[in-house]
Design a protein around this motif. Structure first.
Motif, mmCIF file in Angstrom:
data_model
loop_
_atom_site.group_PDB
_atom_site.id
_atom_site.type_symbol
_atom_site.label_atom_id
_atom_site.label_comp_id
_atom_site.label_asym_id
_atom_site.label_seq_id
_atom_site.Cartn_x
_atom_site.Cartn_y
_atom_site.Cartn_z
ATOM 1 N N HIS A 91 0.936 -1.152 0.201
ATOM 2 C CA HIS A 91 0.048 0.000 0.213
ATOM 3 C C HIS A 91 1.036 1.344 0.130
ATOM 4 O O HIS A 91 1.654 1.482 1.004
ATOM 5 N N ILE A 92 0.927 1.975 -1.047
ATOM 6 C CA ILE A 92 1.669 3.356 -1.199
ATOM 7 C C ILE A 92 0.715 4.412 -1.288
ATOM 8 O O ILE A 92 -0.196 4.386 -2.543
ATOM 9 N N THR A 93 0.576 5.270 -0.514
ATOM 10 C CA THR A 93 -0.318 6.644 -0.461
ATOM 11 C C THR A 93 -0.068 7.238 -1.837
ATOM 12 O O THR A 93 -0.683 7.793 -2.668
ATOM 13 N N ASN A 94 1.454 7.601 -1.893
ATOM 14 C CA ASN A 94 1.889 8.615 -2.996
ATOM 15 C C ASN A 94 3.032 8.118 -3.548
ATOM 16 O O ASN A 94 4.258 7.655 -2.882
ATOM 17 N N ILE A 95 3.065 8.046 -4.838
ATOM 18 C CA ILE A 95 4.505 7.739 -5.393
ATOM 19 C C ILE A 95 4.721 8.754 -6.669
ATOM 20 O O ILE A 95 3.890 8.773 -7.536
ATOM 21 N N ILE A 96 5.540 9.714 -6.460
ATOM 22 C CA ILE A 96 5.887 10.904 -7.537
ATOM 23 C C ILE A 96 6.980 11.234 -7.918
ATOM 24 O O ILE A 96 8.044 10.777 -7.126
ATOM 25 N N PHE A 97 7.146 12.051 -8.816
ATOM 26 C CA PHE A 97 8.714 12.825 -9.223
ATOM 27 C C PHE A 97 9.644 11.851 -9.237
ATOM 28 O O PHE A 97 10.566 11.735 -8.449
ATOM 29 N N SER A 98 9.739 10.969 -10.341
ATOM 30 C CA SER A 98 10.811 10.063 -10.690
ATOM 31 C C SER A 98 10.868 8.978 -9.628
ATOM 32 O O SER A 98 12.156 8.332 -9.453
ATOM 33 N N SER A 99 10.180 8.617 -8.923
ATOM 34 C CA SER A 99 10.255 7.675 -8.048
ATOM 35 C C SER A 99 9.742 6.246 -8.671
ATOM 36 O O SER A 99 9.175 6.208 -9.651
ATOM 37 N N ILE A 100 10.380 5.031 -8.027
ATOM 38 C CA ILE A 100 10.354 3.691 -8.831
ATOM 39 C C ILE A 100 9.589 2.845 -7.524
ATOM 40 O O ILE A 100 10.275 2.630 -6.458
ATOM 41 N N ILE A 115 3.744 -4.290 2.982
ATOM 42 C CA ILE A 115 4.497 -3.294 2.785
ATOM 43 C C ILE A 115 3.614 -1.935 3.108
ATOM 44 O O ILE A 115 2.753 -2.005 2.102
ATOM 45 N N ARG A 116 3.935 -0.982 3.729
ATOM 46 C CA ARG A 116 2.870 0.240 3.860
ATOM 47 C C ARG A 116 3.983 1.451 3.729
ATOM 48 O O ARG A 116 4.842 1.678 4.717
ATOM 49 N N ILE A 117 3.587 2.225 2.732
ATOM 50 C CA ILE A 117 4.684 3.498 2.539
ATOM 51 C C ILE A 117 3.640 4.816 2.500
ATOM 52 O O ILE A 117 2.719 4.743 1.608
ATOM 53 N N LYS A 118 4.121 5.720 3.183
ATOM 54 C CA LYS A 118 3.136 7.015 2.891
ATOM 55 C C LYS A 118 3.711 7.808 1.680
ATOM 56 O O LYS A 118 2.623 8.260 1.192
ATOM 57 N N GLY A 119 4.863 7.724 1.242
ATOM 58 C CA GLY A 119 5.255 8.344 0.112
ATOM 59 C C GLY A 119 6.651 8.375 -0.352
ATOM 60 O O GLY A 119 7.568 7.966 0.486
ATOM 61 N N LEU A 120 6.851 8.286 -1.751
ATOM 62 C CA LEU A 120 8.036 8.222 -2.477
ATOM 63 C C LEU A 120 8.103 9.483 -3.060
ATOM 64 O O LEU A 120 7.048 9.691 -3.844
ATOM 65 N N SER A 121 9.059 10.064 -3.132
ATOM 66 C CA SER A 121 9.379 11.400 -3.893
ATOM 67 C C SER A 121 10.750 11.742 -4.267
ATOM 68 O O SER A 121 11.704 11.388 -3.672
ATOM 69 N N ILE A 134 13.357 5.077 -4.263
ATOM 70 C CA ILE A 134 13.175 3.782 -5.112
ATOM 71 C C ILE A 134 12.848 2.823 -3.745
ATOM 72 O O ILE A 134 13.542 2.943 -2.721
ATOM 73 N N ILE A 135 11.767 1.733 -3.823
ATOM 74 C CA ILE A 135 11.505 1.033 -3.059
ATOM 75 C C ILE A 135 11.407 -0.422 -4.230
ATOM 76 O O ILE A 135 10.883 -0.511 -5.115
#
Length: 130
Positions: free
Chosen positions: A12-21, A88-94, A98-99
């Motif tokens: 569960h990923i809430t936000n994945i933005i700006f060239s994140s993978i 896996i629980r992630i609030k955000g990648l920016s 990478i995850i």
């Protein structure tokens, strides 16, 4: 490259933005690049010439990467060749994050951010008087 199975039960990923993978599984090469220009003002005033990355030297400077040592020859035997992940629980990648669940041979991530804050004269004078 080592071959393994990557299995994720829940992600569960809430936000994945700006060239994140988000990568589940093996990859030979991963490359992410992000650049941002943040111009912050007290009031929403736009002059029309904002946003030119060429104006700021940080965006034209090359990213210096340290030399990588040669990869050693590795022979592996995996009695249980699976990578198992429960949740896996992630609030955000920016900004070029990478995850990954799996193997990677080569990763290159680069993020350049230039943040500008315009403060009104009354705020500047107040801070100087304190």
């Amino acid at each position: 490259m080592w071959k393994r199975n990557s299995m994720v039960q829940t992600i569960h990923i809430t936000n994945i933005i700006f060239s994140s993978i988000l990568e589940i599984g093996d990859t030979v090469r991963t490359r992410g690049y992000s650049r941002a220009l943040a111009d912050q003002r007290r009031e929403e005033i736009f002059f029309g010439n904002e946003g030119n990355f060429g104006t700021y030297s940080i965006f034209s400077e090359p990213t210096i990467m340290p030399p990588l040592p040669p990869l050693p020859k590795i022979e592996k035997y995996h009695a249980l060749p699976n990578i198992r992940v429960g949740n896996i629980r992630i609030k955000g990648l920016s900004a070029s994050a990478i995850i990954q669940v799996g193997n990677t041979h080569n990763v290159y991530m680069d993020s350049k951010i230039h943040h500008i804050r315009h403060l009104p004269a009354e705020v500047m004078n107040k801070e100087e008087g304190e």
